[in-house]
Each structure stands twice: as C-alpha cells, then as structure tokens.
Design a protein around this motif. Structure first.
Motif, PDB file in Angstrom:
ATOM      1  N   CYS A 124     -72.269 -11.868   8.550  1.00 41.07           N
ATOM      2  CA  CYS A 124     -71.938 -12.071   7.132  1.00 41.07           C
ATOM      3  C   CYS A 124     -72.726 -13.259   6.565  1.00 41.07           C
ATOM      4  N   HIS A 126     -71.879 -14.995   4.115  1.00 40.02           N
ATOM      5  CA  HIS A 126     -70.973 -16.017   3.576  1.00 40.02           C
ATOM      6  C   HIS A 126     -70.186 -16.743   4.646  1.00 40.02           C
ATOM      7  N   CYS A 127     -69.558 -15.949   5.545  1.00 37.45           N
ATOM      8  CA  CYS A 127     -68.719 -16.604   6.564  1.00 37.45           C
ATOM      9  C   CYS A 127     -69.360 -16.607   7.953  1.00 37.45           C
ATOM     10  N   CYS A 138     -67.745  -7.719   3.630  1.00 35.61           N
ATOM     11  CA  CYS A 138     -67.334  -8.350   4.888  1.00 35.61           C
ATOM     12  C   CYS A 138     -65.848  -8.120   5.095  1.00 35.61           C
ATOM     13  N   CYS A 141     -64.131 -11.985   5.136  1.00 32.82           N
ATOM     14  CA  CYS A 141     -63.958 -12.774   3.908  1.00 32.82           C
ATOM     15  C   CYS A 141     -63.952 -11.898   2.651  1.00 32.82           C
TER      16      CYS A 141
HETATM   17 ZN   LIG Z   1     -67.816 -12.831   5.459  1.00 37.01          ZN
END
Ligand SMILES: [Zn+2]
Length: 145
Positions: A124, A126-127, A138, A141
């Motif tokens: 991911c 973002h996370c 995802c 998240c």
């Molecule tokens: Zn994520």
C-alpha cells in the motif's frame, strides 16, 4: 459360480485327494507296523520301500485338496464379505461419507493454497501493508491505490 459350470478338474481333484491321502496312510502303516524293516529277524524301523512312497502320496494330497476346494473357499469368502457388508451397512456408509468429506476438504484447501500462491502482491502506498496486486483499495487503511 454354478456347480455344474465349474471346470471338471476341481471335481476330479476333490475325488482324488482323499484317495491319495488314504493310500498314503495305508502304505505308511504297512511300512511301519505290518512290514517294517528287519535286521536279523527284528524290526528296526519303517520299511523305506513302503514308507517313502506312502509319505509322498499322502503329502501330494494336500495340494489336491487345496486346488479341489479352492472354488468353495472363494464362495465362502464372498458370502462372508457380503454378510459383513450387510451387517455394517450404516457404519460403512458413514465411513465412506467421512472419507469423502475429508478428501473434498483437502482438495478445497489445496486449491485455495495454490490460488493464494499464484496471487501477486504489492504494498500500500499509504500504510505500507501487503495488498493484492489487482485491488483498487487497501483492505487495511481503505485508501485508493
Ligand atoms: Zn493502506
């Protein structure tokens, strides 16, 4: 198998086997008790001229008995197997069903494992957690990839 459809050899052997056994035993008795081997007028042991062929003939009856009664043994075995089967029908069905369940479970698990092994993963943006290659969001998240 029908009794009169059986090859004649089985019938013949069934008749010959007890005759061989009887003749063999008679020769053994004659060779040991009636006409024993003598030495100076005294019996010293079995007479080999009667005893040896007696033993050979008596022992040769064993395979004749065995082959002659083979088809009967077969019949008895089938009867016994049928009886066992009838008597334990429910248990046997349960066992078969359980085995089938176990087998199908194993197949499903294996298929799943293969599928899982063939999947491509990415991380991911973002996370940073592992997500499937083709997923749009995802699953950790929830952000779009
Ligand atoms: Zn994520």
């Amino acid at each position: 198998m029908n009794e009169n459809k059986k090859p004649k050899v089985f019938k013949v052997l069934k008749v010959i086997a007890p005759i061989l056994l009887l003749v063999g035993i008679v020769l053994i008795i004659l060779g040991t008790a009636v006409f024993p081997q003598t030495w100076g007028g005294r019996a010293v042991g079995p007479n080999p001229a009667l005893f040896v062929p007696g033993m050979i003939i008596a022992f040769s009856s064993i395979p004749c008995f065995f082959i002659g009664y083979m088809t009967n043994i077969n019949k008895t075995m089938i009867k016994t197997a049928k009886y066992i089967q009838e008597d334990n029908k429910e248990d046997l069905t349960d066992m078969a069903n359980t085995s089938a369940d176990i087998a199908s479970g194993a197949v499903t698990k294996t298929a799943k494992a293969i599928k899982e092994g063939l999947k491509e993963y990415k991380y991911c943006r973002h996370c940073g957690k592992k997500v499937e290659e083709d997923s749009k969001f995802c699953k950790h998240c929830g952000k779009e990839q």
